[in-house]
Design a protein around this motif. Structure first.
Motif, short mmCIF file in Angstrom:
data_model
loop_
_atom_site.label_atom_id
_atom_site.label_comp_id
_atom_site.label_asym_id
_atom_site.label_seq_id
_atom_site.Cartn_x
_atom_site.Cartn_y
_atom_site.Cartn_z
N ALA A 150 0.81 -1.23 0.00
CA ALA A 150 0.00 0.00 0.00
C ALA A 150 0.84 1.28 0.00
O ALA A 150 0.31 2.38 0.20
CB ALA A 150 -0.99 0.01 1.17
N LEU A 151 2.14 1.16 -0.22
CA LEU A 151 3.02 2.34 -0.19
C LEU A 151 2.82 3.22 -1.42
O LEU A 151 2.70 2.70 -2.53
CB LEU A 151 4.48 1.91 -0.20
N ILE A 152 2.83 4.52 -1.21
CA ILE A 152 2.84 5.46 -2.34
C ILE A 152 4.30 5.69 -2.72
O ILE A 152 5.10 6.12 -1.88
CB ILE A 152 2.19 6.80 -1.97
N PHE A 153 4.64 5.39 -3.95
CA PHE A 153 6.02 5.57 -4.41
C PHE A 153 6.24 7.00 -4.94
O PHE A 153 5.34 7.58 -5.53
CB PHE A 153 6.35 4.55 -5.51
N PRO A 154 7.44 7.54 -4.73
CA PRO A 154 7.73 8.89 -5.22
C PRO A 154 8.00 8.86 -6.74
O PRO A 154 9.13 9.01 -7.20
CB PRO A 154 9.00 9.27 -4.44
N VAL A 155 6.93 8.66 -7.49
CA VAL A 155 7.12 8.37 -8.92
C VAL A 155 7.73 9.54 -9.69
O VAL A 155 8.51 9.32 -10.62
CB VAL A 155 5.81 7.89 -9.60
N LYS A 156 7.38 10.77 -9.33
CA LYS A 156 7.87 11.91 -10.12
C LYS A 156 9.41 11.95 -10.10
O LYS A 156 10.05 12.07 -11.15
CB LYS A 156 7.29 13.21 -9.55
N GLU A 157 9.97 11.79 -8.91
CA GLU A 157 11.44 11.83 -8.78
C GLU A 157 12.07 10.65 -9.54
O GLU A 157 13.09 10.79 -10.20
CB GLU A 157 11.86 11.74 -7.31
N ILE A 158 11.43 9.49 -9.43
CA ILE A 158 12.01 8.30 -10.08
C ILE A 158 11.92 8.44 -11.61
O ILE A 158 12.85 8.07 -12.33
CB ILE A 158 11.29 7.02 -9.59
N ILE A 159 10.81 9.00 -12.08
CA ILE A 159 10.67 9.20 -13.53
C ILE A 159 11.78 10.13 -14.03
O ILE A 159 12.44 9.86 -15.04
CB ILE A 159 9.27 9.76 -13.87
N GLU A 160 11.99 11.23 -13.30
CA GLU A 160 13.03 12.18 -13.70
C GLU A 160 14.39 11.50 -13.80
O GLU A 160 15.13 11.66 -14.76
CB GLU A 160 13.13 13.31 -12.66
N LEU A 161 14.68 10.71 -12.75
CA LEU A 161 15.96 10.00 -12.70
C LEU A 161 16.08 9.05 -13.91
O LEU A 161 17.11 9.03 -14.61
CB LEU A 161 16.01 9.20 -11.39
N CYS A 162 15.04 8.28 -14.16
CA CYS A 162 15.10 7.28 -15.23
C CYS A 162 15.16 7.93 -16.60
O CYS A 162 15.87 7.48 -17.49
CB CYS A 162 13.90 6.33 -15.12
N ARG A 163 14.38 8.98 -16.77
CA ARG A 163 14.39 9.71 -18.05
C ARG A 163 15.80 10.19 -18.37
O ARG A 163 16.27 10.10 -19.50
CB ARG A 163 13.46 10.91 -18.00
#
Ligand SMILES: Cc1ncc(COP(=O)(O)O)c(C=O)c1O
Length: 387
Positions: free
Chosen positions: A169-182
């Motif tokens: 049920a954890l909310i992942f910090p997707v915005k930061e991870i997307i930036e990193l991966c991009r």
């Protein structure tokens, strides 16, 4: 509108059941079900006129309302049946981007069906599906990002990331991870199965390559309604799993018709969003989040459990380790669910994570803290009998 038991009759939910599993399949309000039935009747009165003249107009209206609700541009979004179809659609179309040795990576919080899809695609392309560990419940956003940085290699081609994880049920910090991966040229697929209706979304601003999310879990539509957002650069390269009449047209036209089916769940987006807006999104979020945090606090203090997730990483669900030694397999989790339903009339899902068994509670506007007090009594009884 007042929340709690007073509005439970807006749903068809059984009064005798303490329903703590909104997460698995959602629960559709009666009003939305009635609107869905009205679309079905309208279709059946004159099927040809409905599909040829009315369907497209209604679909565009639905998409437009959905786009506003989830912070998407209308032209970047299509509908699919569920998040599973969303992920499968993207991965099947991305097969041509993969070569042997490439890696598709995901944290171990991944939904099992999506992990199976990753392995299936890996088998067909020679790529490798890789699951890496992120600890739970003692974790924070910095540690998650650190784990992801450590996992990335020159072979990493695609990352699949839950916005809200199923077992934990954890909310992942997707915005930061997307930036990193991009920045490293990695394709980002966000599985937001639980996000629409639970998080205040602005999908455009996340900057992912792909985002899918269910409307039938927390947004109150009937089952069979999910969104797939595709960034501009990929739209011409993604096809539905089923090719039909409008193959070769724009991607939205292609996804709008994948053969004859009941379009009523998709067209019910508008009444579902109206229902949600009448509850008031801000109030729903405040009520559900506070209730799930209070419930977690109550359960953990009553059962003397020390470790649980940071409250700011939770939305409307929380996963807590079952403080009983049991055989760790899927059969046990189903037996536990059946036992809690048959003995205590509590609908509660159990999941295996990291070789431990967790139960996951949900909070929705029809719940009250007394529901979790009932759960505490049931858990105490169960623990005493299974020491
Ligand atoms: C993270 C995640 N992805 C995908 C799914 C699958 O959803 P659906 O069965 O609606 O496709 C779920 C279901 O709970 C989920 O939690």
């Amino acid at each position: 509108m007042e929340f709690g038991y007073r509005i439970k009759n807006e749903w068809l939910l059984d009064d005798g059941v303490t329903f703590l599993n909104h997460g698995s399949f959602g629960a559709t309000p009666l009003k939305v079900l009635q609107a869905k039935e009205e679309f079905e009747r309208r279709l059946e009165r004159e099927p040809f006129t409905f599909f040829i003249e009315e369907y497209n107009v209604l679909l565009i209206e639905s998409l437009s309302k959905l786009a506003k609700f989830v912070g998407s541009k209308e032209e970047n979004i299509v509908l699919v049946e569920n998040a599973t179809t969303g992920v499968n659609t993207v991965l099947r179309s991305l097969e041509k981007e993969l070569k042997p040795g490439d890696e598709i990576i995901t944290p171990n919080h991944v939904y099992h069906g999506v992990w199976n899809t990753m392995k299936f695609i890996a088998n067909r392309t020679g790529a490798k599906a890789v699951e890496f560990d992120i600890p739970f419940p003692v974790v924070n956003n910095e540690l998650i990002i650190e784990k992801i940085i450590n996992q990335i290699t020159p072979k990493t081609k695609i990352i699949i990331l839950d916005h809200i994880a199923s077992p934990t049920a954890l909310i992942f910090p997707v915005k930061e991870i997307i930036e990193l991966c991009r920045s490293k040229g990695i394709i980002t697929i966000i599985d937001g199965a639980h996000a629409p209706g639970m998080l205040e979304l602005n999908i455009e601003s996340l900057g992912a390559d792909f985002y899918t999310g269910n409307c039938h879990k927390w947004m109150f539509t009937p089952k069979g309604c999910a969104l797939l957002w595709i960034s501009k650069e990929w739209q011409s390269k993604i096809n539905p799993l089923v090719i039909s009449l409008f193959h070769g047209n724009s991607f939205q036209e292609e996804f709008a018709w994948t053969g004859t089916k009941n379009p009523a769940p998709w067209l019910s987006l508008s009444p579902a969003i109206d229902f949600y807006n009448a509850l008031d999104f801000t109030k729903v979020r405040e009520y559900n989040h506070k209730l799930v945090c209070d419930a977690t606090e109550l359960i953990c203090s009553e059962l003397k459990i020390n470790e649980h997730a940071n409250y700011d990483m939770l939305g409307f669900m929380s996963s807590i380790e079952l403080p009983v030694k049991m055989k760790i397999d899927e059969k046990t989790t189903m037996e536990l669910r059946n036992h809690f339903m048959k003995k205590y009339w509590i609908e509660l899902p159990f999941h295996i994570f990291d070789n431990r068994i967790f139960f996951r509670i949900s909070a929705q506007v029809y719940n009250e803290i007394d529901d979790y007090k009932k759960l505490v009594s049931a858990l105490k009884d169960f623990i005493t009998k299974n020491k």
